[in-house]
Motif scaffolding. Structure first.
Motif, PDB file in Angstrom:
ATOM      1  N   VAL A 102       0.833  -1.204   0.000  1.00  0.00           N
ATOM      2  CA  VAL A 102       0.000   0.000   0.000  1.00  0.00           C
ATOM      3  C   VAL A 102       0.866   1.252   0.000  1.00  0.00           C
ATOM      4  O   VAL A 102       0.581   2.216  -0.716  1.00  0.00           O
ATOM      5  N   GLU A 103       1.937   1.245   0.783  1.00  0.00           N
ATOM      6  CA  GLU A 103       2.833   2.412   0.802  1.00  0.00           C
ATOM      7  C   GLU A 103       3.430   2.658  -0.585  1.00  0.00           C
ATOM      8  O   GLU A 103       3.542   3.805  -1.018  1.00  0.00           O
ATOM      9  N   GLU A 104       3.780   1.600  -1.292  1.00  0.00           N
ATOM     10  CA  GLU A 104       4.315   1.742  -2.650  1.00  0.00           C
ATOM     11  C   GLU A 104       3.251   2.306  -3.590  1.00  0.00           C
ATOM     12  O   GLU A 104       3.532   3.210  -4.385  1.00  0.00           O
ATOM     13  N   ARG A 105       2.030   1.809  -3.498  1.00  0.00           N
ATOM     14  CA  ARG A 105       0.937   2.318  -4.347  1.00  0.00           C
ATOM     15  C   ARG A 105       0.669   3.792  -4.058  1.00  0.00           C
ATOM     16  O   ARG A 105       0.338   4.555  -4.957  1.00  0.00           O
ATOM     17  N   MET A 106       0.810   4.202  -2.805  1.00  0.00           N
ATOM     18  CA  MET A 106       0.538   5.596  -2.444  1.00  0.00           C
ATOM     19  C   MET A 106       1.614   6.543  -2.979  1.00  0.00           C
ATOM     20  O   MET A 106       1.358   7.729  -3.142  1.00  0.00           O
ATOM     21  N   ARG A 107       2.813   6.028  -3.241  1.00  0.00           N
ATOM     22  CA  ARG A 107       3.878   6.855  -3.801  1.00  0.00           C
ATOM     23  C   ARG A 107       3.650   7.141  -5.287  1.00  0.00           C
ATOM     24  O   ARG A 107       4.228   8.064  -5.839  1.00  0.00           O
ATOM     25  N   GLN A 108       2.815   6.354  -5.929  1.00  0.00           N
ATOM     26  CA  GLN A 108       2.549   6.529  -7.353  1.00  0.00           C
ATOM     27  C   GLN A 108       1.447   7.558  -7.565  1.00  0.00           C
ATOM     28  O   GLN A 108       0.601   7.771  -6.698  1.00  0.00           O
ATOM     29  N   HIS A 109       1.455   8.168  -8.740  1.00  0.00           N
ATOM     30  CA  HIS A 109       0.404   9.132  -9.079  1.00  0.00           C
ATOM     31  C   HIS A 109      -0.930   8.378  -9.162  1.00  0.00           C
ATOM     32  O   HIS A 109      -1.023   7.346  -9.806  1.00  0.00           O
ATOM     33  N   GLN A 110      -1.964   8.926  -8.539  1.00  0.00           N
ATOM     34  CA  GLN A 110      -3.245   8.225  -8.500  1.00  0.00           C
ATOM     35  C   GLN A 110      -4.397   9.208  -8.387  1.00  0.00           C
ATOM     36  O   GLN A 110      -4.211  10.357  -8.019  1.00  0.00           O
ATOM     37  N   SER A 111      -5.576   8.706  -8.674  1.00  0.00           N
ATOM     38  CA  SER A 111      -6.764   9.546  -8.544  1.00  0.00           C
ATOM     39  C   SER A 111      -7.103   9.705  -7.059  1.00  0.00           C
ATOM     40  O   SER A 111      -6.577   9.001  -6.206  1.00  0.00           O
ATOM     41  N   LYS A 112      -8.009  10.645  -6.773  1.00  0.00           N
ATOM     42  CA  LYS A 112      -8.426  10.851  -5.380  1.00  0.00           C
ATOM     43  C   LYS A 112      -9.078   9.590  -4.814  1.00  0.00           C
ATOM     44  O   LYS A 112      -8.876   9.245  -3.661  1.00  0.00           O
ATOM     45  N   MET A 113      -9.882   8.913  -5.648  1.00  0.00           N
ATOM     46  CA  MET A 113     -10.547   7.702  -5.189  1.00  0.00           C
ATOM     47  C   MET A 113      -9.510   6.622  -4.845  1.00  0.00           C
ATOM     48  O   MET A 113      -9.608   5.980  -3.802  1.00  0.00           O
ATOM     49  N   GLU A 114      -8.511   6.433  -5.706  1.00  0.00           N
ATOM     50  CA  GLU A 114      -7.460   5.451  -5.431  1.00  0.00           C
ATOM     51  C   GLU A 114      -6.686   5.827  -4.172  1.00  0.00           C
ATOM     52  O   GLU A 114      -6.339   4.970  -3.365  1.00  0.00           O
ATOM     53  N   TYR A 115      -6.406   7.117  -4.007  1.00  0.00           N
ATOM     54  CA  TYR A 115      -5.686   7.576  -2.819  1.00  0.00           C
ATOM     55  C   TYR A 115      -6.462   7.223  -1.550  1.00  0.00           C
ATOM     56  O   TYR A 115      -5.900   6.680  -0.599  1.00  0.00           O
ATOM     57  N   HIS A 116      -7.747   7.516  -1.514  1.00  0.00           N
ATOM     58  CA  HIS A 116      -8.554   7.236  -0.320  1.00  0.00           C
ATOM     59  C   HIS A 116      -8.692   5.736  -0.072  1.00  0.00           C
ATOM     60  O   HIS A 116      -8.665   5.287   1.078  1.00  0.00           O
ATOM     61  N   ARG A 117      -8.812   4.973  -1.124  1.00  0.00           N
ATOM     62  CA  ARG A 117      -8.879   3.515  -0.975  1.00  0.00           C
ATOM     63  C   ARG A 117      -7.566   2.989  -0.395  1.00  0.00           C
ATOM     64  O   ARG A 117      -7.563   2.168   0.515  1.00  0.00           O
ATOM     65  N   ASN A 118      -6.449   3.497  -0.914  1.00  0.00           N
ATOM     66  CA  ASN A 118      -5.143   3.073  -0.399  1.00  0.00           C
ATOM     67  C   ASN A 118      -4.911   3.558   1.030  1.00  0.00           C
ATOM     68  O   ASN A 118      -4.325   2.846   1.843  1.00  0.00           O
ATOM     69  N   ALA A 119      -5.370   4.758   1.354  1.00  0.00           N
ATOM     70  CA  ALA A 119      -5.232   5.267   2.727  1.00  0.00           C
ATOM     71  C   ALA A 119      -6.000   4.385   3.704  1.00  0.00           C
ATOM     72  O   ALA A 119      -5.520   4.101   4.809  1.00  0.00           O
ATOM     73  N   ALA A 120      -7.182   3.926   3.307  1.00  0.00           N
ATOM     74  CA  ALA A 120      -7.969   3.031   4.165  1.00  0.00           C
ATOM     75  C   ALA A 120      -7.253   1.689   4.336  1.00  0.00           C
ATOM     76  O   ALA A 120      -7.212   1.139   5.441  1.00  0.00           O
ATOM     77  N   SER A 121      -6.671   1.174   3.266  1.00  0.00           N
ATOM     78  CA  SER A 121      -5.922  -0.086   3.350  1.00  0.00           C
ATOM     79  C   SER A 121      -4.707   0.061   4.252  1.00  0.00           C
ATOM     80  O   SER A 121      -4.387  -0.839   5.030  1.00  0.00           O
ATOM     81  N   LEU A 122      -4.033   1.193   4.153  1.00  0.00           N
ATOM     82  CA  LEU A 122      -2.869   1.437   4.997  1.00  0.00           C
ATOM     83  C   LEU A 122      -3.269   1.533   6.472  1.00  0.00           C
ATOM     84  O   LEU A 122      -2.611   0.953   7.340  1.00  0.00           O
ATOM     85  N   ALA A 123      -4.358   2.215   6.753  1.00  0.00           N
ATOM     86  CA  ALA A 123      -4.835   2.334   8.142  1.00  0.00           C
ATOM     87  C   ALA A 123      -5.171   0.963   8.714  1.00  0.00           C
ATOM     88  O   ALA A 123      -4.846   0.662   9.869  1.00  0.00           O
ATOM     89  N   ARG A 124      -5.790   0.113   7.909  1.00  0.00           N
ATOM     90  CA  ARG A 124      -6.139  -1.231   8.371  1.00  0.00           C
ATOM     91  C   ARG A 124      -4.876  -2.046   8.650  1.00  0.00           C
ATOM     92  O   ARG A 124      -4.759  -2.691   9.693  1.00  0.00           O
ATOM     93  N   ALA A 125      -3.905  -2.011   7.747  1.00  0.00           N
ATOM     94  CA  ALA A 125      -2.660  -2.762   7.941  1.00  0.00           C
ATOM     95  C   ALA A 125      -1.924  -2.286   9.190  1.00  0.00           C
ATOM     96  O   ALA A 125      -1.426  -3.100   9.977  1.00  0.00           O
ATOM     97  N   MET A 126      -1.874  -0.980   9.382  1.00  0.00           N
ATOM     98  CA  MET A 126      -1.169  -0.442  10.549  1.00  0.00           C
ATOM     99  C   MET A 126      -1.889  -0.799  11.848  1.00  0.00           C
ATOM    100  O   MET A 126      -1.252  -1.111  12.856  1.00  0.00           O
ATOM    101  N   ALA A 127      -3.216  -0.769  11.847  1.00  0.00           N
ATOM    102  CA  ALA A 127      -3.984  -1.149  13.044  1.00  0.00           C
ATOM    103  C   ALA A 127      -3.754  -2.614  13.376  1.00  0.00           C
ATOM    104  O   ALA A 127      -3.584  -2.979  14.542  1.00  0.00           O
TER     105      ALA A 127
END
Length: 137
Positions: A102-127
């Motif tokens: 997820v951190e790698e995907r977040m470093r890439q250029h992405q749409s707002k929807m992809e960013y929010h989806r990846n941010a949610a995935s990152l929050a879940r992994a970190m929790a």
């Protein structure tokens, strides 16, 4: 102590369905504790730690994904989340790999929807990692 009926449902299982003294949940605006005879309420949940105090005094820790909780006037609480698991069920290696992907995907250029989806995935992994490490000895 007074108890209430607690039912926790994830998309793939019923995690808990019994009496409880209290439950602590990760609400979007901070941690919230629900006890017997709580007023009617609907609360949005985010990824994080859940702590259930059972009627026999045992504490059950867990980590949940996003969802919501409904407190009914008839002393019943229903929690609906996308995922929930005990810390000992978490595969730490898999959770670390998911976090790295997820951190790698977040470093890439992405749409707002992809960013929010990846941010949610990152929050879940970190929790998941936080809770797994907290309860492992």
């Amino acid at each position: 102590m007074a108890t209430f009926h607690l039912k926790i449902i994830a998309y793939d299982k019923i995690f808990y369905d019994d009496e409880a003294v209290s439950i602590v949940l990760p609400a979007v605006d901070g941690e919230i504790q629900i006890m017997a005879n709580h007023e009617e309420y609907v609360i949005a949940l985010k990824e994080g730690e859940v702590r259930i105090m059972t009627s026999d005094g045992k504490m059950i820790p867990a980590v949940c994904g996003s969802g919501f909780v409904e407190v009914n006037s008839d002393n019943q609480v229903e929690v609906l989340v996308d995922t929930i698991e005990r810390p000992e069920e978490i595969d730490v290696r898999r959770a670390r790999e998911a976090k790295e992907r997820v951190e790698e995907r977040m470093r890439q250029h992405q749409s707002k929807m992809e960013y929010h989806r990846n941010a949610a995935s990152l929050a879940r992994a970190m929790a998941r990692l936080k809770e797994a490490n907290k309860y492992r000895h």
